[in-house]
Design a protein around this motif. Sequence first.
Motif, PDB file in Angstrom:
ATOM      1  N   GLY A  54       0.811  -1.212   0.000  1.00  8.15           N
ATOM      2  CA  GLY A  54       0.000   0.000   0.000  1.00  8.15           C
ATOM      3  C   GLY A  54       0.845   1.262   0.000  1.00  8.15           C
ATOM      4  N   ARG A  55       0.175   2.387  -0.092  1.00  5.70           N
ATOM      5  CA  ARG A  55       0.863   3.687  -0.066  1.00  5.70           C
ATOM      6  C   ARG A  55       1.604   3.889   1.245  1.00  5.70           C
ATOM      7  N   ASP A  56       1.125   3.200   2.294  1.00  2.60           N
ATOM      8  CA  ASP A  56       1.783   3.326   3.605  1.00  2.60           C
ATOM      9  C   ASP A  56       3.054   2.484   3.697  1.00  2.60           C
ATOM     10  N   GLY A  57       3.365   1.725   2.625  1.00  2.00           N
ATOM     11  CA  GLY A  57       4.568   0.900   2.615  1.00  2.00           C
ATOM     12  C   GLY A  57       4.356  -0.480   3.213  1.00  2.00           C
ATOM     13  N   ASP A  58       3.201  -0.704   3.841  1.00  2.00           N
ATOM     14  CA  ASP A  58       2.899  -2.003   4.425  1.00  2.00           C
ATOM     15  C   ASP A  58       2.230  -2.906   3.392  1.00  2.00           C
ATOM     16  N   GLU A  59       2.318  -4.212   3.644  1.00  2.00           N
ATOM     17  CA  GLU A  59       1.628  -5.160   2.782  1.00  2.00           C
ATOM     18  C   GLU A  59       0.201  -5.355   3.278  1.00  2.00           C
TER      19      GLU A  59
END
Length: 79
Positions: A54-59
Amino acid sequence: MDQQGNKQQVVAVRKNGDGDIVELQLSSGQVVGYKEAQQMAKNEQIENVNVFKGRDGDEHLRSNADGRKDNNLDQLPTF
């Protein structure tokens, strides 16, 4: 995978107080945590889901796009 080697499907979800999915119930009756479900999806053990960054860098785990809304993870029954 079940005994016949078939991929499992997500049939229900459990959400936390924020509405985030924290556990998933599979067609075998097995309940797995979100991170475990992500790993199972990567290993192609669960049908119709995939992992994306995601945009947050998390999967994150999501349903495969098929034009239907009723089988999206957020729309599944809760348990």
